[in-house]
Design a protein around this motif. Structure first.
Motif, PDB file in Angstrom:
ATOM      1  N   ALA A 130       0.844  -1.204   0.000  1.00  8.83           N
ATOM      2  CA  ALA A 130       0.000   0.000   0.000  1.00  8.83           C
ATOM      3  C   ALA A 130       0.876   1.251   0.000  1.00  8.83           C
ATOM      4  O   ALA A 130       0.559   2.251  -0.658  1.00  8.83           O
ATOM      5  CB  ALA A 130      -0.921   0.009   1.217  1.00  8.83           C
ATOM      6  N   ASN A 134       0.578   4.000  -2.896  1.00 11.03           N
ATOM      7  CA  ASN A 134       0.286   5.399  -2.555  1.00 11.03           C
ATOM      8  C   ASN A 134       1.411   6.331  -2.984  1.00 11.03           C
ATOM      9  O   ASN A 134       1.168   7.459  -3.402  1.00 11.03           O
ATOM     10  CB  ASN A 134       0.077   5.542  -1.043  1.00 11.03           C
ATOM     11  CG  ASN A 134      -1.321   5.128  -0.610  1.00 11.03           C
ATOM     12  OD1 ASN A 134      -2.169   4.804  -1.435  1.00 11.03           O
ATOM     13  ND2 ASN A 134      -1.567   5.131   0.686  1.00 11.03           N
ATOM     14  N   SER A 157      -5.269   3.157  -5.502  1.00  9.06           N
ATOM     15  CA  SER A 157      -4.297   2.193  -4.951  1.00  9.06           C
ATOM     16  C   SER A 157      -4.980   0.859  -4.653  1.00  9.06           C
ATOM     17  O   SER A 157      -4.439  -0.213  -4.938  1.00  9.06           O
ATOM     18  CB  SER A 157      -3.679   2.725  -3.657  1.00  9.06           C
ATOM     19  OG  SER A 157      -2.847   3.828  -3.922  1.00  9.06           O
ATOM     20  N   GLN A 174      -4.320   1.301   2.586  1.00  7.84           N
ATOM     21  CA  GLN A 174      -4.146   2.501   1.760  1.00  7.84           C
ATOM     22  C   GLN A 174      -4.587   3.734   2.539  1.00  7.84           C
ATOM     23  O   GLN A 174      -3.962   4.792   2.442  1.00  7.84           O
ATOM     24  CB  GLN A 174      -4.971   2.362   0.467  1.00  7.84           C
ATOM     25  CG  GLN A 174      -4.438   1.317  -0.516  1.00  7.84           C
ATOM     26  CD  GLN A 174      -4.787  -0.119  -0.126  1.00  7.84           C
ATOM     27  OE1 GLN A 174      -5.591  -0.349   0.786  1.00  7.84           O
ATOM     28  NE2 GLN A 174      -4.191  -1.081  -0.815  1.00  7.84           N
TER      29      GLN A 174
END
Ligand code: GLA
Length: 387
Positions: A130, A134, A157, A174
């Protein structure tokens, strides 16, 4: 901030691409409690940490994009016109997936080059994936002025993870990585994707992560299976999600469903309640109750939801046997990665040293101990390398 990593990605970028990059940091996360509740529209309690992914990135004038994974000493060249997922398990899918999902959202980007490196090990259950997703969506948003909100970015994401990495994850990782707040954990309602920050007073205790340094196979398929089971059961009950189901509702269909599915759904319902109760305990500075809920969470994950493994169970049992640990449990998707422990500060070193020896003796493998600080979410690092 890990200045050494910032300098490494920056210098590598300049030496490969001869131009100054934009620098972005995106953190990994911990989760205090609320495991496997996010994709059931429930509550979770994550926080971003001071470890994560550093990316150096800039527009490119060449015919394609190049992304270098410094930790792995690998790179990928790709064209924005012919995006498709690679085989499951490859890091490139996080990058390709984000780019594909940006395009699907109707936004247009040009070619770019990037170099990234992290200080959280993949497979630790701290969401390095994640953090990577991101970091890419956030930096492309800035470079190409896409005008995406943070909410838009985390959905991009998450879709990258669904459609390219093929893991049907929830939104916790995320969200925590993007919205993290220094010194705070976020009590996140995954239905409306809003959170309340909690500054936790850990008093004489501290959070310590212990990495089993194992990641058992099939964890992704087991994850997707768990999600499918939860959705099947909520459908059977005409509920939108398990978040809306009470224990007594589940009881009504007990005879119609396999016992293991019943246990899994019951775990989710109970974990959701535990997460709400954890927020109350934290608000009242009641660390004992928090610790008890954390131990109960592990028990449910291990015996009902069945996402633990021997290594994780061993670390939690040792913590339970000790008088200096208030709570311990596996963290993240499961089947390996870290436990999160609430340990008395003074006794932490002795406890973890003894535990590390016992772990080595039992599994013939080292565990790793991490101390983390609760930190801010994904952000640009200033030219002078400060936050
Ligand atoms: C993984 C997923 C999250 C969440 C956790 C379990 O980290 O990415 O969405 O479901 O597992 O709580």
């Amino acid at each position: 901030m890990n200045t050494e990593l910032v300098n490494t990605v920056k210098e590598t970028f300049i030496s490969k691409f001869n131009t100054d990059p934009l620098l972005v940091f995106s953190p990994g996360r911990i989760n205090i409690i609320g495991e496997h509740t996010d994709y059931n529209d429930g509550f979770v309690f994550p926080a971003a940490v001071d470890k994560g992914i550093y990316v150096a990135i800039q527009k490119s004038t060449s015919q394609d994009c190049t992304v270098i994974a410094l930790d792995l000493k690998e790179h990928i060249n790709f064209s924005l016109q012919t995006l498709k997922p690679l085989e499951v398990g490859r890091w490139e899918n996080y990058i390709l997936g984000v780019v594909a999902e940006i395009k699907k959202a109707g936004k247009s980007i040009g070619n770019f080059n990037a170099v990234f490196k992290g200080d959280i090990p993949a497979g630790a259950g701290m969401s390095s994936s994640a953090a990577l997703e991101n970091s890419i969506v956030f930096s492309l948003n800035a470079l190409f002025e896409l005008k995406l909100s943070k909410e838009d970015m985390i959905l991009i994401s998450q879709k990258a993870e669904h459609n390219y990495a093929k893991v049907k994850c929830g939104i916790m990782d995320q969200y925590a990585s993007m919205f993290g707040m220094e010194n705070n954990a976020l009590h996140l309602d995954c239905r409306n994707v809003t959170s309340k920050p909690y500054k936790i007073n850990f008093k004489a205790y501290q959070l310590v992560l212990i990495n089993t340094n194992v990641k058992h196979n099939l964890s992704d398929s087991a994850y997707n299976e768990r999600r499918a089971t939860c959705e099947r059961i909520s459908k059977l009950l005409n509920a939108k999600a398990l978040r809306d189901v009470k224990e007594k509702d589940l009881e009504r269909i007990k005879a119609q469903i396999p016992e293991e599915d019943y246990n899994k759904a019951l775990y989710v319902i109970q974990e959701n309640t535990r997460t709400i109760n954890a927020a109350k305990a934290i608000a009242q500075n009641d660390l004992e109750t928090l610790g008890r809920l954390i131990f109960e969470s592990h028990k449910g994950l291990s015996t009902m939801y069945k996402v633990s493994c021997n290594e994780l169970d061993f670390l939690v049992q040792e913590a339970k046997n000790s008088t200096v640990v208030l709570g311990a449990r596996m963290m993240g998707g499961g089947f390996g990665g870290c436990t999160i422990n609430l340990i008395e500060k003074e006794a932490s070193k002795t406890f973890t040293e003894t535990l590390a020896k016992a772990y080595k003796k039992t599994f013939n493998r080292d565990c790793s101990i991490y101390h983390v600080k609760l930190a801010n979410g994904t952000h640009i690092i200033n030219a002078n390398n400060s936050f």
